[in-house]
Each structure stands twice: as C-alpha cells, then as structure tokens.
Design a protein around this motif. Structure first.
Motif, PDB file in Angstrom:
ATOM      1  N   LYS A 174      41.014  42.244  45.637  1.00  0.00           N
ATOM      2  CA  LYS A 174      40.613  40.972  45.041  1.00  0.00           C
ATOM      3  C   LYS A 174      40.220  39.995  46.152  1.00  0.00           C
ATOM      4  CE  LYS A 174      42.449  37.153  42.251  1.00  0.00           C
ATOM      5  NZ  LYS A 174      43.625  36.649  41.505  1.00  0.00           N
ATOM      6  N   THR A 228      34.847  39.195  44.482  1.00  0.00           N
ATOM      7  CA  THR A 228      35.538  39.881  43.390  1.00  0.00           C
ATOM      8  C   THR A 228      36.756  39.088  42.947  1.00  0.00           C
ATOM      9  OG1 THR A 228      36.862  41.213  44.917  1.00  0.00           O
ATOM     10  CG2 THR A 228      34.760  42.136  44.194  1.00  0.00           C
ATOM     11  N   LEU A 229      37.015  39.108  41.643  1.00  0.00           N
ATOM     12  CA  LEU A 229      38.135  38.365  41.061  1.00  0.00           C
ATOM     13  C   LEU A 229      39.250  39.269  40.556  1.00  0.00           C
ATOM     14  CD1 LEU A 229      36.107  35.656  39.090  1.00  0.00           C
ATOM     15  CD2 LEU A 229      37.152  35.462  41.352  1.00  0.00           C
ATOM     16  N   ASP A 230      39.039  40.576  40.675  1.00  0.00           N
ATOM     17  CA  ASP A 230      40.047  41.559  40.269  1.00  0.00           C
ATOM     18  C   ASP A 230      40.148  42.616  41.368  1.00  0.00           C
ATOM     19  OD1 ASP A 230      40.519  40.726  37.321  1.00  0.00           O
ATOM     20  OD2 ASP A 230      38.347  40.916  37.465  1.00  0.00           O
ATOM     21  N   ALA A 231      41.302  43.242  41.469  1.00  0.00           N
ATOM     22  CA  ALA A 231      41.519  44.273  42.478  1.00  0.00           C
ATOM     23  C   ALA A 231      41.048  45.630  41.963  1.00  0.00           C
ATOM     24  CB  ALA A 231      42.994  44.335  42.860  1.00  0.00           C
ATOM     25  N   THR A 260      35.248  44.928  37.646  1.00  0.00           N
ATOM     26  CA  THR A 260      35.832  43.681  38.128  1.00  0.00           C
ATOM     27  C   THR A 260      34.952  42.509  37.746  1.00  0.00           C
ATOM     28  OG1 THR A 260      36.537  42.424  40.097  1.00  0.00           O
ATOM     29  CG2 THR A 260      34.680  43.912  40.369  1.00  0.00           C
TER      30      THR A 260
END
Length: 397
Positions: free
Chosen positions: A108, A99-102, A56
């Motif tokens: 996320k 976090t910028l992504d799951a 991520t």
C-alpha cells in the motif's frame, strides 16, 4: 465520494462535434468545441469497488490527455471502437498514481504507472493465445470476464480511469516507479512503452531510412525509440511547430521537415521521381524504406506517398481520417498496425524514462475542476508550444 470526469453517449453531441471539428480542425475553435461540446461531465460518484482479488484502488497523481482521448471527445474516433467500451466511463489511461490497498508484490502506498490494457489476467478468464504469448494488446477476451467490456482502463465502466481521484486496477497492470523518476516523467512511461512497441512491430534493417510523420508525443517518442532500440540510418521527422522541431532533434532526428515540403525534401535526400497527380498531393517513386504515421489525421496519406515500392508503413497514431489506399496497392506496400504495448515494453520504457531528455514535456497540469481549460489546451497544444498536458487530480483548483 469520488470526483471524476465521466463520458456519456450523446449522439447529438457526437455528430455535432464530429462535423464541427472536421471543419475547424486546428486552432482555438477546435479547442473550444472539444472542451464545450464533448459529452463529458464532472460528477461525484461513490468510490469504485474492487472487482475481486488481486485488485487495488489507485489514487492518480498525474493523468495525461492523449490524442485518442481528444479524438473521442471531438467525435473523430472510429465507430468500430464502440463495441469495445462500456458506459459511462471515466477516461484517462496515461497514469502515475499511488496504490491504496496492499497486494502481495505491491505494498500500500506504492507509486505506480498503469499498463491500461484489460486482457485475460485482470478479467480472470482463460488465457487467449495472444495473452499466453505475452502480447496482451491483442487479447480476444476484452469484452468478457469479471469487468465490463473495454479495450483499456479509461474506457471501462467498472474500473474508472485516471481523470478522477480514484480508480481500480489489477496488480498485473501496475509497474512500480523508482524513486529517481519524478511524476512528470513517470506519466510519460505509458506512451513511451507504446512507442517502443511500435518500433518492435516490424524488422528495421541496419541503415534503413525512416520517416516519422508527426512530432507530438507519439512521434517524438517513436523517434527516440528508433534511436535507442534499432540501428536505423537517417531518421526524417515531419514537424509542424518550432518547439516540435527542436524536440525532434533532441530525440535523434537526422533532419526535420515541414509538412508542405516533405515529398520534395525526401526526393533530394533519398532519390526518386516526384509525381504530381491531377488531384491530391504529390508523391514519390522512390522514398524512404519505412514510415511511421504518428498522427491522428492525414499522416497516413503522407506516409503512403513517400515510401519506396515494397516498403513498410506503420500506423502508430490512431487513424481517424479517410485516406487513398492506391499507393498501398500500386507500390505493394506493407501496412502494419501497432496498438498499446506488450512483453518487456513497460520495463524498457521505465528504464528509458530515467535518462531520456524528457524535462519539460509535461508543461501544463490542471485540476479536474478546470477540465474545459485542460482539454482546450491539449486540443491546441501544438500551437501553444506544449507537448503533454495532464490532469493533477490532487489539486482542488
């Protein structure tokens, strides 16, 4: 675009910085050299790409400046480590971020702290014996796999690091931060985990006398970990500055000593004979059962000289100075290293961060644009009354 502080190899600046900071080891001059002669530059780069599944992007909220970072910038770190990095890299391994992504177990927008070691799992290679034993700090594969060579995030060209507005991390490196822990405490979880790991590296008998050399972040957290996770007896801490002495007592030190009187004070406290060689510092025949070197300078020399015969000296700070090993031979000492963390150290550090007296430990934060001020401050933190200086990449100025 991603604003970040990049480290580039510069042999001329490395030699110049190493020579200069060896001469002016403390004070304003050392801070100036660290900030102005180190081979780092503030640059804009494309956002880092995800190396593969399970990774991520992370937005740093705070990123600490560690003693090992300062050793790198001043040319004091050992050339041994040059085989374990990839250039150019962005420093920063003490990080709390978002976090910028799951990820499957991490939605996320989760607030996380980073375990920076890039072992077998993030590299997607077969587990080495150390990683199989949940001791990834001893990983044998840190130069192979899906990302470039690096002992940690913060020394890897592919991952980036915390001294930026974005880097990438594998889910196995990330630990979710409970809401009750604020960012200023969360950014201390990584050095807390390292301190807990160091006190677990050796057996500490009930009632054992322990010396902690150095009262910066590493030394203070080691003192805390000794009190929380062992049944050590008296804990003596060598501290240079007044604010460090106060913090050491808060962390559980029995007695705080000045560096120039440590051997004499320990003679009175533990018994033994004070010996004075023709050259070099005095030493004890007798002394404490165990000593932790938590410095990046002459602390190892001190530790070796004040531990009883058959005792143990643990290297917790990164060594970067020459030392006379005669005491290790003559007194049959056990010399043990402690690097990073492993096993359950991070969960325990997270729990400890909730209750430990850590208020005010992060007392100065800087935007990336003021990186010279930040590094100068961190290089002189003891003299300036600080414990931990950090970057806040979310600030513009």
């Amino acid at each position: 675009m991603n604003l970040n502080l990049e480290y580039h190899r510069s042999p001329i600046r490395y030699i110049t910085s190493r020579t200069a900071t060896g001469t002016i080891a403390t004070g304003r001059a050392a801070g100036w050299w660290a900030a102005n002669m180190s081979p780092v530059r503030l640059v804009n780069r494309p956002d880092p790409r995800l190396p593969g599944p399970g990774w991520t992007r992370v937005k740093p909220l705070l990123s600490g400046i560690c003693g090992s970072d300062l050793g790198l910038l001043t040319g004091r770190n050992s050339p041994y480590l040059s085989a374990l990095i990839s250039l150019p890299f962005t420093p920063g391994h003490e990080v709390v971020g978002e976090t910028l992504d799951a990820l499957p177990d991490l939605p996320k927008g989760s607030r996380v702290v980073l375990d920076p070691v890039l072992g077998c799992v993030p590299r997607a290679v077969k587990l080495c014996p150390a990683c199989e034993a949940d001791q990834h700090s001893r990983c044998d594969h840190i130069t192979s796999g899906m990302v470039s060579a690096a002992l940690q995030t913060g020394f890897c060209a592919d991952t980036g690091g915390g001294w930026s507005r974005m880097f990438v991390a594998h889910g196995s490196q990330l630990h979710k931060v409970p809401d009750e822990i604020d960012d200023e405490r969360a950014v201390l979880v990584e050095p807390l985990a390292c301190a807990i790991h160091s006190v677990r590296r050796i057996p500490i008998p009930d009632g054992a006398s322990v010396l902690v050399v150095g009262a910066g972040t590493v030394g203070l957290f080691t003192t805390l970990a000794l009190r929380e996770y062992t049944k050590a007896g008296p804990i003596y801490v060598i501290a240079r500055y007044g604010h460090q002495r106060e913090r050491a007592r808060e962390m559980g030190a029995t007695e705080v000593l000045s560096s120039d009187r440590a051997a004499r004070a320990l003679r009175r406290a533990t018994g033994g004979f004070l010996a004075r060689p023709e050259q070099g510092a005095e030493f004890l025949l007798g002394g404490t059962d165990i000593a932790f070197d938590c410095t990046s300078g002459s602390g190892l020399d001190t530790a070796l000289r004040v531990v009883r015969a058959g005792g143990t000296v643990l290297l917790s700070g990164m060594p970067n100075a020459s030392v006379d090993l005669t005491p290790a031979w003559f007194r049959e000492l056990n010399l043990v290293g402690a690097y990073a963390s492993g096993g359950g150290d991070f969960p325990d550090a997270m729990a400890l961060a909730k209750s430990a007296p850590l208020t005010g430990y992060v007392d100065a934060t800087y935007p990336l644009s003021r990186w010279r001020d930040a590094i100068g401050h961190a290089s002189s933190s003891g003299r300036l009354g600080s414990i931990k200086v950090a970057f806040d990449p979310t600030k513009d100025q």
